[in-house]
Design an enzyme around this catalytic site. Structure first.
Site, short mmCIF file in Angstrom:
data_model
loop_
_atom_site.label_atom_id
_atom_site.label_comp_id
_atom_site.label_asym_id
_atom_site.label_seq_id
_atom_site.Cartn_x
_atom_site.Cartn_y
_atom_site.Cartn_z
N CYS B 78 0.85 -1.20 0.00
CA CYS B 78 0.00 0.00 0.00
C CYS B 78 0.88 1.25 0.00
O CYS B 78 1.61 1.47 -0.96
CB CYS B 78 -0.99 -0.04 1.16
SG CYS B 78 -2.35 1.12 0.90
N HIS B 180 -3.91 -4.76 -0.61
CA HIS B 180 -3.48 -5.37 0.65
C HIS B 180 -3.52 -6.89 0.50
O HIS B 180 -4.59 -7.48 0.61
CB HIS B 180 -4.41 -4.94 1.79
CG HIS B 180 -4.17 -3.54 2.23
ND1 HIS B 180 -3.25 -3.22 3.20
CD2 HIS B 180 -4.69 -2.37 1.80
CE1 HIS B 180 -3.22 -1.92 3.36
NE2 HIS B 180 -4.08 -1.36 2.53
N GLU B 182 -2.68 -9.03 2.56
CA GLU B 182 -3.09 -9.62 3.84
C GLU B 182 -4.59 -9.49 4.07
O GLU B 182 -5.11 -9.99 5.06
CB GLU B 182 -2.28 -8.99 4.99
CG GLU B 182 -2.69 -7.59 5.41
CD GLU B 182 -2.26 -6.45 4.50
OE1 GLU B 182 -1.82 -6.72 3.36
OE2 GLU B 182 -2.39 -5.28 4.91
#
Lengths: 259, 199
Positions: B78, B180, B182
């Site tokens: 990011c 992202h 994750e």
């Protein structure tokens, strides 16, 4: 191109998923972490936890639920219910929440939206609005919607459209709009109310309240600019699965994430 | 061991959770010694470009990261991806780490909501080991108002949101995800796994 999001919501009290039964009793129905993992596997685009714990001790439990969920679920996680301060934001974000939703406290103290947005970024500030169509008055050109607080029990008399505009101006990153008129009816989302709000803000709007059948989800994305649709009971009781809803949306040409 | 660089910007724990889940050993650290021992580095970040560069400078980590990136795989996520570029134009013109040629400017998407937030479908461009197993049309989770502008040869995955939005960029050892990983479900975990397995 962005996908329209399907978001299951879990009501959590004292660390357990609960569901109200016809507004009479509340039944415990399981472990929120397990439910969140299940929804994640079904293709939920995001998970919302609504903390309905009444006690202070129970609040610590919520942070623990978030922490354990974040260790196992790798889609965005939103937590709301009883958020009063930027400290509450910090606690939940540290525990692994990606967004925190505020409702009553922000109406009492709108600075909370601005403070949270400047401390943590707009992307994690969701303003939840519970609204109900108000009786028409002389001279009304469009329907008016009042904001309700405390689980929909108290009419604040405040105008939901004006509040949505203010929330965006103060830095809200998203609006979670629940219609008290359609909530629990399973007769479809509140198209008029959603259009009234979507037409005045330029941040994502999550539609909530009334989703009961697959057709309700296709309708909300065909007739409004809502970015996401949220539902609790129908997913909870397995009346519909997240996967089935998304498949139906894809078939009608609504962009969705299929897993 | 993967070191997640802690410089006071961003949600480090989500990245750590994902690495734990995948079975990769990791540590969150701002200690130069610990970073030097790690085999790979992850540079997270949430916030604004000038602020992130300011924090890296205060932590004395700019040269450390630049030097290590020559020898070890580095993944920016990011804002951590954005500061890999030469220049950022958020609020004011700010020098980035300069590890990938290009700049970061505001998304130009008339009629669309900013930030670009949600699950966007990606297209594949240049071949990159981190994109193994990612198919055209897979959706990844993005939250950002600024985007990288760089040569197509540095772009492995991109999406369209008014503009062309680079999703996965790379140059040698240096990788960056605008999305992202994750928070991008199974596909995101696959990308992190690809990074963890780089040799």
């Amino acid at each position: 191109m962005l996908a329209k999001r399907i978001i299951p919501c879990l009501d959590v009290r004292d660390g357990k998923v609960v569901k109200g039964i016809n507004f009479v009793g509340i039944k415990e129905v399981g472990d929120p972490v397990e439910r969140a993992m299940f929804y994640n596997e079904m293709g939920a685009d995001e998970i919302v936890f609504l903390d309905i714990t009444a006690t202070h001790e129970g609040r610590g439990t919520m942070a623990d639920v978030v922490r354990r969920t974040a260790e196992n679920v790798f889609v965005p996680l939103t937590v709301g219910g009883g958020i009063r301060s930027t400290d509450d934001f910090r606690t939940l974000l540290r525990a692994g929440a990606d967004k925190v939703s505020v409702n009553s406290a922000a109406i009492k103290n709108p600075e909370l939206i601005s403070d949270a947005a400047s401390s943590f970024g707009s992307q994690c500030v969701v303003v939840a609005i519970d609204a109900k169509r108000a009786a028409a008055q002389n001279g009304d050109e469009a329907p008016r919607y009042h904001i309700f607080v405390h689980g929909g029990r108290i009419d604040t008399g405040k105008d939901a459209v004006k509040w949505a505009i203010e929330a965006e101006r103060r830095g809200a990153g998203e609006i979670l709009l629940t219609s008290m008129d359609t909530d629990g009816t399973k007769n479809g989302f509140d198209i008029d109310m959603l259009n009234a709000i979507c037409s005045v803000v330029n941040i994502p709007v999550i539609a909530s309240g009334g989703g009961g059948h697959i057709g309700d989800f296709t309708e909300v994305f065909q007739k409004t600019d809502a970015d996401a649709a949220l539902a609790a009971s129908i997913f909870h009781y397995g009346e519909l699965s997240v996967g089935d809803v998304k498949k139906a949306l894809a078939e009608t040409g609504v962009p969705v994430r299929i897993v | 061991m993967i070191a997640i660089i802690d410089y006071g910007a961003g949600n480090l724990f989500s990245v750590k959770n994902a690495l734990d889940f995948l079975g990769f050993e990791s540590v969150i650290s701002s200690e130069k010694g610990q970073l030097a021992e790690a085999e790979k580095l992850i540079l997270p970040g949430v916030g604004a470009f000038p602020d992130a560069m300011g924090k890296l400078e205060s932590a004395g980590l700019i040269d450390t990261i630049i030097n290590m990136s020559e020898k070890k795989p580095l993944l920016g996520i990011c804002l951590g991806m954005q500061i890999l570029f030469e220049w950022g134009y958020e609020f004011e013109k700010t020098r980035g780490l300069g590890l990938i040629a290009g700049k970061v400017e505001r998304i130009n998407a008339p009629g669309l909501k900013i930030p670009h937030m949600g699950w966007s479908d990606v297209r594949r461009a240049a071949e990159c080991p981190l994109a193994a197993g990612v198919s055209e049309g897979d959706r990844l989770y993005f939250v950002h108002s600024y985007k990288a502008v760089t040569d197509m040869e540095n772009i492995s995955l991109y999406t369209e949101y008014g503009d062309l939005i680079p999703g996965l960029v790379f140059k040698g050892n240096v990788f960056g995800c605008q999305f992202h990983p994750e928070k991008s479900g199974g596909i995101g975990l696959r990308i992190l796994k690809n990074f963890g397995e780089l040799t």
